[in-house]
Design a protein around this motif. Structure first.
Motif, PDB file in Angstrom:
ATOM      1  N   UNK A 164     -15.295  24.501 -25.645  1.00  0.00           N
ATOM      2  CA  UNK A 164     -14.278  23.777 -24.846  1.00  0.00           C
ATOM      3  C   UNK A 164     -12.571  23.731 -25.091  1.00  0.00           C
ATOM      4  N   UNK A 165     -12.014  24.274 -23.607  1.00  0.00           N
ATOM      5  CA  UNK A 165     -10.897  24.724 -23.456  1.00  0.00           C
ATOM      6  C   UNK A 165     -10.207  23.640 -24.184  1.00  0.00           C
ATOM      7  N   UNK A 166      -9.999  22.321 -23.711  1.00  0.00           N
ATOM      8  CA  UNK A 166      -9.582  21.431 -24.390  1.00  0.00           C
ATOM      9  C   UNK A 166     -10.195  20.728 -25.054  1.00  0.00           C
ATOM     10  N   UNK A 167     -11.053  20.689 -25.721  1.00  0.00           N
ATOM     11  CA  UNK A 167     -11.162  20.757 -27.511  1.00  0.00           C
ATOM     12  C   UNK A 167     -10.507  21.532 -28.151  1.00  0.00           C
ATOM     13  N   UNK A 168     -10.195  22.879 -27.540  1.00  0.00           N
ATOM     14  CA  UNK A 168      -9.677  23.069 -29.111  1.00  0.00           C
ATOM     15  C   UNK A 168      -8.360  23.089 -28.851  1.00  0.00           C
ATOM     16  N   UNK A 169      -7.993  22.797 -27.602  1.00  0.00           N
ATOM     17  CA  UNK A 169      -6.434  22.342 -27.801  1.00  0.00           C
ATOM     18  C   UNK A 169      -6.102  21.416 -28.317  1.00  0.00           C
ATOM     19  N   UNK A 170      -7.191  20.101 -28.173  1.00  0.00           N
ATOM     20  CA  UNK A 170      -7.243  18.855 -29.337  1.00  0.00           C
ATOM     21  C   UNK A 170      -7.522  18.877 -30.967  1.00  0.00           C
ATOM     22  N   UNK A 171      -7.686  20.168 -30.846  1.00  0.00           N
ATOM     23  CA  UNK A 171      -8.534  20.642 -32.173  1.00  0.00           C
ATOM     24  C   UNK A 171      -7.003  20.408 -33.272  1.00  0.00           C
ATOM     25  N   UNK A 172      -5.784  22.119 -31.931  1.00  0.00           N
ATOM     26  CA  UNK A 172      -4.732  22.428 -32.718  1.00  0.00           C
ATOM     27  C   UNK A 172      -3.768  21.531 -32.374  1.00  0.00           C
ATOM     28  N   UNK A 173      -3.873  20.958 -31.158  1.00  0.00           N
ATOM     29  CA  UNK A 173      -2.989  19.505 -32.185  1.00  0.00           C
ATOM     30  C   UNK A 173      -2.769  18.249 -32.613  1.00  0.00           C
ATOM     31  N   UNK A 174      -4.196  18.095 -33.316  1.00  0.00           N
ATOM     32  CA  UNK A 174      -4.626  17.521 -34.529  1.00  0.00           C
ATOM     33  C   UNK A 174      -3.508  17.988 -35.838  1.00  0.00           C
ATOM     34  N   UNK A 175      -4.136  19.350 -35.666  1.00  0.00           N
ATOM     35  CA  UNK A 175      -3.930  20.191 -36.546  1.00  0.00           C
ATOM     36  C   UNK A 175      -2.199  19.950 -37.153  1.00  0.00           C
ATOM     37  N   UNK A 176      -1.523  20.380 -35.957  1.00  0.00           N
ATOM     38  CA  UNK A 176       0.121  20.164 -35.968  1.00  0.00           C
ATOM     39  C   UNK A 176       0.932  18.687 -36.561  1.00  0.00           C
ATOM     40  N   UNK A 177      -0.165  17.766 -36.287  1.00  0.00           N
ATOM     41  CA  UNK A 177       0.090  16.730 -36.496  1.00  0.00           C
ATOM     42  C   UNK A 177      -0.310  16.771 -37.973  1.00  0.00           C
ATOM     43  N   UNK A 178      -1.333  16.704 -38.197  1.00  0.00           N
ATOM     44  CA  UNK A 178      -1.847  16.587 -39.979  1.00  0.00           C
ATOM     45  C   UNK A 178      -0.791  17.465 -40.586  1.00  0.00           C
ATOM     46  N   UNK A 179      -0.609  19.182 -39.696  1.00  0.00           N
ATOM     47  CA  UNK A 179       0.263  19.429 -40.857  1.00  0.00           C
ATOM     48  C   UNK A 179       1.763  19.156 -40.870  1.00  0.00           C
ATOM     49  N   UNK A 180       2.578  18.347 -39.802  1.00  0.00           N
ATOM     50  CA  UNK A 180       3.753  17.759 -40.227  1.00  0.00           C
ATOM     51  C   UNK A 180       3.853  16.024 -40.820  1.00  0.00           C
ATOM     52  N   UNK A 181       2.309  15.357 -40.838  1.00  0.00           N
ATOM     53  CA  UNK A 181       2.081  14.544 -42.125  1.00  0.00           C
ATOM     54  C   UNK A 181       1.933  14.821 -43.110  1.00  0.00           C
ATOM     55  N   UNK A 182       1.822  16.050 -42.774  1.00  0.00           N
ATOM     56  CA  UNK A 182       1.231  16.853 -44.944  1.00  0.00           C
ATOM     57  C   UNK A 182      -0.058  16.118 -45.584  1.00  0.00           C
ATOM     58  N   UNK A 183      -0.753  16.028 -44.900  1.00  0.00           N
ATOM     59  CA  UNK A 183      -1.929  15.416 -44.633  1.00  0.00           C
ATOM     60  C   UNK A 183      -2.511  16.572 -45.237  1.00  0.00           C
ATOM     61  N   UNK A 184      -4.585  16.435 -45.179  1.00  0.00           N
ATOM     62  CA  UNK A 184      -5.491  17.921 -45.289  1.00  0.00           C
ATOM     63  C   UNK A 184      -6.569  17.946 -43.789  1.00  0.00           C
ATOM     64  N   UNK A 185      -5.821  19.325 -43.389  1.00  0.00           N
ATOM     65  CA  UNK A 185      -6.726  19.737 -42.570  1.00  0.00           C
ATOM     66  C   UNK A 185      -8.314  19.721 -42.699  1.00  0.00           C
ATOM     67  N   UNK A 186      -8.414  18.790 -41.753  1.00  0.00           N
ATOM     68  CA  UNK A 186     -10.435  19.407 -41.669  1.00  0.00           C
ATOM     69  C   UNK A 186     -10.733  20.804 -41.543  1.00  0.00           C
ATOM     70  N   UNK A 187     -12.601  20.998 -42.010  1.00  0.00           N
ATOM     71  CA  UNK A 187     -13.358  22.072 -41.291  1.00  0.00           C
ATOM     72  C   UNK A 187     -13.703  21.691 -39.886  1.00  0.00           C
ATOM     73  N   UNK A 188     -13.390  22.894 -39.584  1.00  0.00           N
ATOM     74  CA  UNK A 188     -14.015  23.257 -37.793  1.00  0.00           C
ATOM     75  C   UNK A 188     -15.155  23.499 -37.509  1.00  0.00           C
ATOM     76  N   UNK A 189     -15.684  22.648 -36.451  1.00  0.00           N
ATOM     77  CA  UNK A 189     -17.183  23.697 -35.855  1.00  0.00           C
ATOM     78  C   UNK A 189     -16.529  24.861 -35.303  1.00  0.00           C
ATOM     79  N   UNK A 190     -17.602  25.987 -34.909  1.00  0.00           N
ATOM     80  CA  UNK A 190     -17.692  27.362 -34.266  1.00  0.00           C
ATOM     81  C   UNK A 190     -18.315  27.577 -33.012  1.00  0.00           C
ATOM     82  N   UNK A 191     -18.743  26.435 -32.864  1.00  0.00           N
ATOM     83  CA  UNK A 191     -19.289  26.413 -31.680  1.00  0.00           C
ATOM     84  C   UNK A 191     -19.831  24.841 -31.073  1.00  0.00           C
ATOM     85  N   UNK A 192     -19.819  24.759 -29.620  1.00  0.00           N
ATOM     86  CA  UNK A 192     -20.233  23.595 -28.997  1.00  0.00           C
ATOM     87  C   UNK A 192     -21.171  24.043 -28.718  1.00  0.00           C
ATOM     88  N   UNK A 193     -22.187  22.602 -27.878  1.00  0.00           N
ATOM     89  CA  UNK A 193     -23.376  23.015 -27.240  1.00  0.00           C
ATOM     90  C   UNK A 193     -23.134  24.192 -26.132  1.00  0.00           C
TER      91      UNK A 193
END
Length: 109
Positions: A68-97
């Motif tokens: 989903x477009x919003x889910x993709x955007x949320x994951x990108x925002x989370x990844x950028x935040x984790x990168x800024x904090x220096x925390x490890x990134x988590x594995x991401x799903x390839x597909x939704x339902x």
């Protein structure tokens, strides 16, 4: 009050400011992320997938991710935040339902 063209912008800005203040008070960490290209950038491979606002599904031609477009955007925002904090990134799903017929029509248009 939002219908007043002179004050609407200031009122809306005030609401976001209050919301941010509440988050800062409640959260352990708060990181502001630039939202530019978060819905266009693929959260899996980082390639740019241009789309109109009507397209609700993110489909990457490079890595095959379907989200989903919003889910993709949320994951990108989370990844950028984790990168800024220096925390490890988590594995991401390839597909939704399932993709509904409305979403399929948006992809064709």
């Amino acid at each position: 009050m939002n219908k007043n063209h002179y004050l609407a912008r200031h009122i809306m800005d005030s609401s976001w400011g209050t919301f941010k203040q509440m988050l800062e008070y409640k959260a352990n960490r708060l990181v502001e992320i630039e939202p530019y290209n978060t819905s266009v950038e693929c959260s899996r491979c980082g390639s740019l997938v241009p789309k109109t606002l009507a397209m609700r599904i993110h489909e990457c031609n490079r890595c095959g991710a379907v989200l989903d477009r919003d889910h993709n955007s949320g994951i990108n925002i989370e990844q950028r935040g984790m990168k800024l904090l220096g925390l490890p990134l988590r594995k991401l799903p390839i597909q939704h339902g399932k993709v509904t017929s409305v979403e399929t029509l948006c992809r064709v248009a």
